[in-house]
Design an enzyme around this catalytic site. Sequence first.
Site, PDB file in Angstrom:
ATOM      1  N   GLY A  43      14.036  -2.202 105.210  1.00 46.71           N
ATOM      2  CA  GLY A  43      15.307  -2.816 104.831  1.00 46.71           C
ATOM      3  C   GLY A  43      16.398  -1.787 104.592  1.00 46.71           C
ATOM      4  O   GLY A  43      17.558  -1.989 104.969  1.00 46.71           O
ATOM      5  N   CYS A  44      16.034  -0.680 103.990  1.00 49.13           N
ATOM      6  CA  CYS A  44      17.022   0.366 103.705  1.00 49.13           C
ATOM      7  C   CYS A  44      17.499   1.018 104.995  1.00 49.13           C
ATOM      8  O   CYS A  44      18.684   1.348 105.133  1.00 49.13           O
ATOM      9  CB  CYS A  44      16.433   1.408 102.756  1.00 49.13           C
ATOM     10  SG  CYS A  44      16.044   0.712 101.141  1.00 49.13           S
ATOM     11  N   ASN A  45      16.599   1.201 105.961  1.00 53.23           N
ATOM     12  CA  ASN A  45      17.015   1.740 107.259  1.00 53.23           C
ATOM     13  C   ASN A  45      18.011   0.812 107.935  1.00 53.23           C
ATOM     14  O   ASN A  45      19.024   1.269 108.475  1.00 53.23           O
ATOM     15  CB  ASN A  45      15.806   1.960 108.178  1.00 53.23           C
ATOM     16  CG  ASN A  45      15.009   3.176 107.799  1.00 53.23           C
ATOM     17  OD1 ASN A  45      15.496   4.080 107.132  1.00 53.23           O
ATOM     18  ND2 ASN A  45      13.758   3.212 108.225  1.00 53.23           N
ATOM     19  N   ALA A  48      21.399   1.104 105.980  1.00 56.11           N
ATOM     20  CA  ALA A  48      22.051   2.398 106.157  1.00 56.11           C
ATOM     21  C   ALA A  48      22.515   2.603 107.593  1.00 56.11           C
ATOM     22  O   ALA A  48      23.620   3.109 107.831  1.00 56.11           O
ATOM     23  CB  ALA A  48      21.107   3.516 105.751  1.00 56.11           C
TER      24      ALA A  48
END
Length: 89
Positions: A43-45, A48
Site C-alpha cells: 500500500g505504501c508503494n 508513494a
Amino acid sequence: MLNIGSPAPDFQLKNQNGEPVRLSDYRGRKVILFAFPKANTGGCNAQACGFRDEFPQFTTSNAVVLGVSADPVDALREWKNDKNLPYDL
C-alpha cells in the site's frame, strides 16, 4: 485539533539523509503531507509511487510533497532510491 483551513503548526523531522526538514521551510507553498506506516510495503508503494508519478503536476502548482513515517532514516533512503521518489521522506 486543527480547524479546516487553519495553518498547521511548524514541525521539524529528519529526512532520508538525516537532514532536518521544517514545515516553515515551505511557507508560501502548498504542502502535501502524506503519512505511511512502513516503507516499501504494498500500500505504501502504491501511495508513494502515485505521488511520484504526478510529481510534475504538483511542482507546477507551487506544491511540495513530503512523506512521514516512523521508519529509520536508512530504510527511507533505500526506499526513496529504489522507487526513484523525487521528494523528501
